[in-house]
Design an enzyme around this catalytic site. Structure first.
Site, PDB file in Angstrom:
ATOM      1  N   GLY A 155      63.379  11.748 -23.389  1.00  0.00           N
ATOM      2  CA  GLY A 155      62.953  10.497 -22.773  1.00  0.00           C
ATOM      3  C   GLY A 155      63.349  10.646 -21.070  1.00  0.00           C
ATOM      4  O   GLY A 155      64.102  11.501 -20.869  1.00  0.00           O
ATOM      5  N   GLU A 156      63.131   9.643 -20.426  1.00  0.00           N
ATOM      6  CA  GLU A 156      63.632   9.768 -18.998  1.00  0.00           C
ATOM      7  C   GLU A 156      63.886   8.267 -18.590  1.00  0.00           C
ATOM      8  O   GLU A 156      62.981   7.391 -18.968  1.00  0.00           O
ATOM      9  CB  GLU A 156      62.317  10.384 -18.172  1.00  0.00           C
ATOM     10  CG  GLU A 156      62.562  10.451 -16.754  1.00  0.00           C
ATOM     11  CD  GLU A 156      61.656  11.176 -15.995  1.00  0.00           C
ATOM     12  OE1 GLU A 156      60.504  11.079 -16.490  1.00  0.00           O
ATOM     13  OE2 GLU A 156      62.008  11.138 -14.598  1.00  0.00           O
ATOM     14  N   GLY A 194      66.154   5.919 -15.452  1.00  0.00           N
ATOM     15  CA  GLY A 194      66.078   5.733 -13.906  1.00  0.00           C
ATOM     16  C   GLY A 194      67.010   6.995 -13.312  1.00  0.00           C
ATOM     17  O   GLY A 194      66.927   6.998 -11.983  1.00  0.00           O
ATOM     18  N   PHE A 195      68.005   7.623 -14.089  1.00  0.00           N
ATOM     19  CA  PHE A 195      68.936   8.448 -13.332  1.00  0.00           C
ATOM     20  C   PHE A 195      68.265  10.012 -13.698  1.00  0.00           C
ATOM     21  O   PHE A 195      68.899  10.975 -13.099  1.00  0.00           O
ATOM     22  CB  PHE A 195      70.150   8.292 -13.527  1.00  0.00           C
ATOM     23  CG  PHE A 195      70.683   7.155 -13.364  1.00  0.00           C
ATOM     24  CD1 PHE A 195      70.781   6.726 -12.064  1.00  0.00           C
ATOM     25  CD2 PHE A 195      70.930   5.939 -14.029  1.00  0.00           C
ATOM     26  CE1 PHE A 195      71.149   5.353 -11.405  1.00  0.00           C
ATOM     27  CE2 PHE A 195      71.123   4.720 -13.833  1.00  0.00           C
ATOM     28  CZ  PHE A 195      71.257   4.650 -12.289  1.00  0.00           C
ATOM     29  N   GLY A 196      67.564  10.469 -14.475  1.00  0.00           N
ATOM     30  CA  GLY A 196      67.204  11.503 -14.862  1.00  0.00           C
ATOM     31  C   GLY A 196      66.476  11.717 -16.504  1.00  0.00           C
ATOM     32  O   GLY A 196      66.074  10.711 -16.905  1.00  0.00           O
ATOM     33  N   VAL A 219      66.243  13.391 -20.292  1.00  0.00           N
ATOM     34  CA  VAL A 219      67.253  13.684 -21.531  1.00  0.00           C
ATOM     35  C   VAL A 219      66.430  14.668 -22.468  1.00  0.00           C
ATOM     36  O   VAL A 219      65.215  14.299 -22.650  1.00  0.00           O
ATOM     37  CB  VAL A 219      67.577  12.345 -22.331  1.00  0.00           C
ATOM     38  CG1 VAL A 219      68.516  12.738 -23.177  1.00  0.00           C
ATOM     39  CG2 VAL A 219      68.130  11.232 -21.290  1.00  0.00           C
ATOM     40  N   LYS A 238      71.726  15.174 -20.638  1.00  0.00           N
ATOM     41  CA  LYS A 238      70.840  14.384 -19.568  1.00  0.00           C
ATOM     42  C   LYS A 238      71.069  15.212 -18.316  1.00  0.00           C
ATOM     43  O   LYS A 238      72.269  15.435 -18.148  1.00  0.00           O
ATOM     44  CB  LYS A 238      71.414  12.993 -19.448  1.00  0.00           C
ATOM     45  CG  LYS A 238      70.744  12.186 -18.530  1.00  0.00           C
ATOM     46  CD  LYS A 238      71.467  10.986 -18.387  1.00  0.00           C
ATOM     47  CE  LYS A 238      71.041   9.914 -19.263  1.00  0.00           C
ATOM     48  NZ  LYS A 238      71.621   8.512 -19.090  1.00  0.00           N
ATOM     49  N   ASP A 248      75.393  -2.562 -18.186  1.00  0.00           N
ATOM     50  CA  ASP A 248      73.889  -1.872 -18.351  1.00  0.00           C
ATOM     51  C   ASP A 248      73.788  -2.165 -19.877  1.00  0.00           C
ATOM     52  O   ASP A 248      72.865  -1.249 -20.473  1.00  0.00           O
ATOM     53  CB  ASP A 248      73.997  -0.450 -17.858  1.00  0.00           C
ATOM     54  CG  ASP A 248      72.749  -0.275 -17.691  1.00  0.00           C
ATOM     55  OD1 ASP A 248      71.806  -0.965 -17.281  1.00  0.00           O
ATOM     56  OD2 ASP A 248      72.567   1.038 -17.293  1.00  0.00           O
TER      57      ASP A 248
HETATM   58  N1  LIG Z   1      72.296  10.801 -27.019  1.00  0.00           N
HETATM   59  C1  LIG Z   1      71.097  10.836 -27.472  1.00  0.00           C
HETATM   60  N2  LIG Z   1      70.582  11.092 -28.474  1.00  0.00           N
HETATM   61  C2  LIG Z   1      69.150  10.926 -28.713  1.00  0.00           C
HETATM   62  N3  LIG Z   1      68.351  10.139 -27.760  1.00  0.00           N
HETATM   63  C3  LIG Z   1      68.847  10.015 -26.477  1.00  0.00           C
HETATM   64  C4  LIG Z   1      70.328  10.092 -26.286  1.00  0.00           C
HETATM   65  N4  LIG Z   1      70.230   9.744 -25.123  1.00  0.00           N
HETATM   66  C5  LIG Z   1      69.326   9.230 -24.492  1.00  0.00           C
HETATM   67  N5  LIG Z   1      68.287   9.414 -25.367  1.00  0.00           N
HETATM   68  C6  LIG Z   1      66.810   8.990 -25.180  1.00  0.00           C
HETATM   69  O1  LIG Z   1      66.388   9.220 -24.138  1.00  0.00           O
HETATM   70  C7  LIG Z   1      65.940   8.186 -23.315  1.00  0.00           C
HETATM   71  C8  LIG Z   1      66.322   7.858 -21.978  1.00  0.00           C
HETATM   72  O2  LIG Z   1      67.644   7.893 -21.809  1.00  0.00           O
HETATM   73  P1  LIG Z   1      68.238   7.414 -20.447  1.00  0.00           P
HETATM   74  O3  LIG Z   1      69.565   6.881 -20.877  1.00  0.00           O
HETATM   75  O4  LIG Z   1      68.256   8.463 -19.496  1.00  0.00           O
HETATM   76  O5  LIG Z   1      67.275   6.226 -20.002  1.00  0.00           O
HETATM   77  P2  LIG Z   1      67.101   4.759 -20.226  1.00  0.00           P
HETATM   78  O6  LIG Z   1      68.520   4.269 -20.759  1.00  0.00           O
HETATM   79  O7  LIG Z   1      66.124   4.770 -21.405  1.00  0.00           O
HETATM   80  O8  LIG Z   1      66.888   4.139 -18.981  1.00  0.00           O
HETATM   81  P3  LIG Z   1      67.890   3.669 -17.810  1.00  0.00           P
HETATM   82  O9  LIG Z   1      68.178   5.105 -16.840  1.00  0.00           O
HETATM   83  O10 LIG Z   1      67.079   2.629 -16.788  1.00  0.00           O
HETATM   84  O11 LIG Z   1      69.188   3.212 -18.246  1.00  0.00           O
HETATM   85  C9  LIG Z   1      66.420   6.926 -24.393  1.00  0.00           C
HETATM   86  O12 LIG Z   1      65.626   5.681 -24.314  1.00  0.00           O
HETATM   87  C10 LIG Z   1      66.543   7.679 -25.587  1.00  0.00           C
HETATM   88  O13 LIG Z   1      65.508   7.564 -26.278  1.00  0.00           O
HETATM   89 MG   LIG Z   2      70.158   4.992 -21.171  1.00  0.00          MG
END
Ligand SMILES: Nc1ncnc2c1ncn2[C@@H]1O[C@H](COP(=O)(O)OP(=O)(O)OP(=O)(O)O)[C@@H](O)[C@H]1O
Ligand SMILES: [Mg+2]
Length: 388
Positions: free
Chosen positions: A83-84, A86-88, A90, A105, A203
Site C-alpha cells: 500500500g501507499e 501520505g509518507f511513502g 509499504v 515502509k 493519527d
Molecule cells: N506492518 C504492516 N503489515 C502489513 N501491511 C501493512 C503494514 N503497514 C502498512 N501496511 C499496509 O500499507 C498501507 C499503507 O500504510 P501507510 O501507513 O503508509 O499509509 P496509510 O496508513 O494507509 O495512510 P497515511 O499515510 O495517510 O497514514 C496500509 O493501509 C496497510 O494496508
Molecule cells: Mg498507516
C-alpha cells in the site's frame, strides 16, 4: 509538525536537546540514539521497560543496511507493494538473515518532515511495547534513505476490511468488529494511561489499525505521536497535523492537543466500524459526506439506530449491542472535549460488548446494501490529499 517535545517544560532540557540535535544533524542514527536517551530519562517509562531496553542508550529496534532491505523486497518490486500512504510506500519483504517476513515502509525522500516523522516513529516504537501496538523490527538510515521495518500484519488494515471490500472477501461480522474496537482502544489506553508521560497518538484512523491472525488489532504509524501534557498543563500546543475527518474540532481550530483529541478520533473509527461508512466520503450527498455530521442528528433518535448499522451486516447484530456501541461512539465524538470519556472507560464498555455472544442465526435479517468498490490505487492517491 514540531520536534517531539521530549523536554516537557524544562528549558534546560530543551537546550540540551537542541544542542544534541544541532550536533548530530548529519548523522540520523546517532540522533535517534541520543534523543531516545533523553526521552527515556525524562519520561521514566516503566522501570521494566527501561531494563528490558538495557538502559537509556539502547535502541530496541535493529538497524539495517539499505541493500538488505532492497534484497528483502527484490528491489522494491511493484508486486511486493502492500500500500501507499501520505509518507511513502509499504512493501512486503523477507529478511535474508532471519527469514522473517516483514513490512518495509520506504519514506518519500522529499524534505524535513519525513525525516522528523521517521525519528519520532523509531523513538516511540523503541520505547512503547504492547500487544495492541505494532512491533518495529528495525530501521535504515543509510545516506538519505529512510526505511522502517515492521512485523508483517497478514490481514492488512481495518480500512481494507471495512471499505471498498473486494468481491469474495469475507465481511467482518459484529463480534469481530467489537473485538477490533476493544483491542484498538486497549492500545490507546496503554499510550494514554500506562506510558509516562502520556503519549497522544494523533493519527488514529482505520488505515492505521493493522490486523494480525484472528483479526487481532495493532495500532501503527507513530510519526505524529506527541508526548502529552505534564504537571498542571492540560494540553500541548502544536501545529495541526492529522487526517481530515478524524481530527477533533477544538484541535483543528486551536492547535491545542489533549488526550481527548485521540478519544474523538477513536469515536470516528468506532462509527466507521458500526456503520461501514468512511469518515469522509465525497461520493455521498453533501449532508452525508462527513460521518460525524451525518450521525449526530441520528444519535438523538433511538428509532433511527438500526439505520446506522452497516448494511453489510444484513441485520446480524444484537440490537442492544448496537445501541450501546453507538452510545459509546456518540460520547467520544462530542464537541466539548471534557464531555468525552477517558479511554479507560471506553475500554471497559467495549470489553463488555466484545464479550457478548452474537449468534447470527438468532438475529433478524434486514435488507443488505453493499458499498460500491473503489480501486485500491485510487484510494491510495486520495490519501496524500487528505493529509494536513
Ligand atoms: N506492518 C504492516 N503489515 C502489513 N501491511 C501493512 C503494514 N503497514 C502498512 N501496511 C499496509 O500499507 C498501507 C499503507 O500504510 P501507510 O501507513 O503508509 O499509509 P496509510 O496508513 O494507509 O495512510 P497515511 O499515510 O495517510 O497514514 C496500509 O493501509 C496497510 O494496508
Ligand atoms: Mg498507516
Amino acid at each position: 509538525m514540531s520536534w517531539i517535545p521530549c523536554s516537557g517544560n524544562s528549558s534546560s532540557k530543551a537546550k540540551i536537546k537542541k544542542k544534541k540535535k544541532t550536533q548530530l544533524q548529519e548523522n540520523p542514527v546517532d540522533q535517534i540514539k541520543v534523543t531516545s536517551g533523553i526521552l527515556k530519562t525524562k519520561s521514566s517509562l516503566s522501570a521494566k521497560e527501561a531494563s528490558n531496553n538495557g538502559g537509556p542508550d539502547h535502541i530496541a529496534a535493529q538497524t539495517f543496511p539499505f541493500r538488505e532491505l532492497a534484497a528483502a523486497t527484490r528491489n522494491f518490486r511493484p508486486e511486493c507493494l502492500l500500500g501507499e500512504g501520505g509518507f511513502g510506500r509499504v512493501y512486503k519483504g523477507r529478511l535474508e538473515s532471519t527469514n522473517q517476513v516483514v513490512a518495509i515502509k520506504q519514506l518519500d525522500r522529499n524534505g524535513l518532515q519525513g525525516n522528523r516523522e521517521f525519528l519520532v516513529e523509531v523513538l516511540m516504537l523503541s520505547l512503547l511495547h504492547h500487544p495492541n501496538l505494532v512491533n518495529l523490527t528495525g530501521y535504515c538510515a543509510d545516506g538519505d534513505q529512510r526505511l522502517l521495518v515492521y512485523e508483517y500484519m497478514p490481514l492488512g488494515s481495518l480500512e481494507d476490511h471495512l471499505h471498498d471490500i473486494s468481491p469474495g472477501k469475507k465481511r467482518l461480522d459484529w463480534s469481530t468488529r467489537m473485538k477490533i474496537a476493544a483491542g484498538a482502544a486497549k492500545g490507546l489506553e496503554y499510550l494514554h494511561d500506562k506510558a509516562n508521560p502520556p503519549v497522544i497518538y494523533r493519527d488514529l484512523k482505520c488505515s492505521n489499525i493493522l490486523l494480525g491472525e484472528g483479526y487481532h488489532p495493532k495500532l501503527s504509524d507513530f510519526g505524529l505521536a506527541k508526548l502529552g501534557p505534564v504537571g498542571d498543563n492540560t494540553h500541548v500546543s502544536t501545529r495541526v497535523m492529522g487526517t481530515y475527518g478524524y481530527c477533533a474540532p477544538e484541535y483543528a481550530m486551536t492547535g491545542q492537543l489533549t488526550l481527548k483529541s485521540d478519544v474523538y478520533s477513536f469515536g470516528v473509527v468506532l462509527l466507521e466500524i458500526i456503520t461501514g461508512r468512511k469518515a469522509i466520503d465525497c461520493t455521498k450527498a453533501t449532508a452525508e459526506q462527513n460521518l460525524v455530521a451525518w450521525a449526530r442528528p441520528l444519535f438523538k433518535d433511538r428509532s433511527k439506530f438500526s439505520q446506522m448499522a452497516d448494511p453489510v451486516l444484513q441485520g446480524q447484530y444484537p440490537p442492544r449491542g448496537l445501541y450501546q456501541a453507538l452510545a459509546v461512539a456518540a460520547m467520544c465524538v462530542q464537541e466539548q472535549p471534557n464531555m468525552r470519556p477517558v479511554i479507560a472507560d471506553v475500554v471497559t464498555a467495549l470489553n463488555y460488548l466484545a464479550s457478548q455472544k452474537c449468534d447470527p442465526d438468532t438475529q433478524p435479517v434486514q435488507n443488505s446494501r453493499f458499498a460500491p468498490g473503489t480501486p485500491r490505487a485510487k484510494r491510495d492517491s486520495e490519501k496524500k490529499a487528505q493529509r494536513w
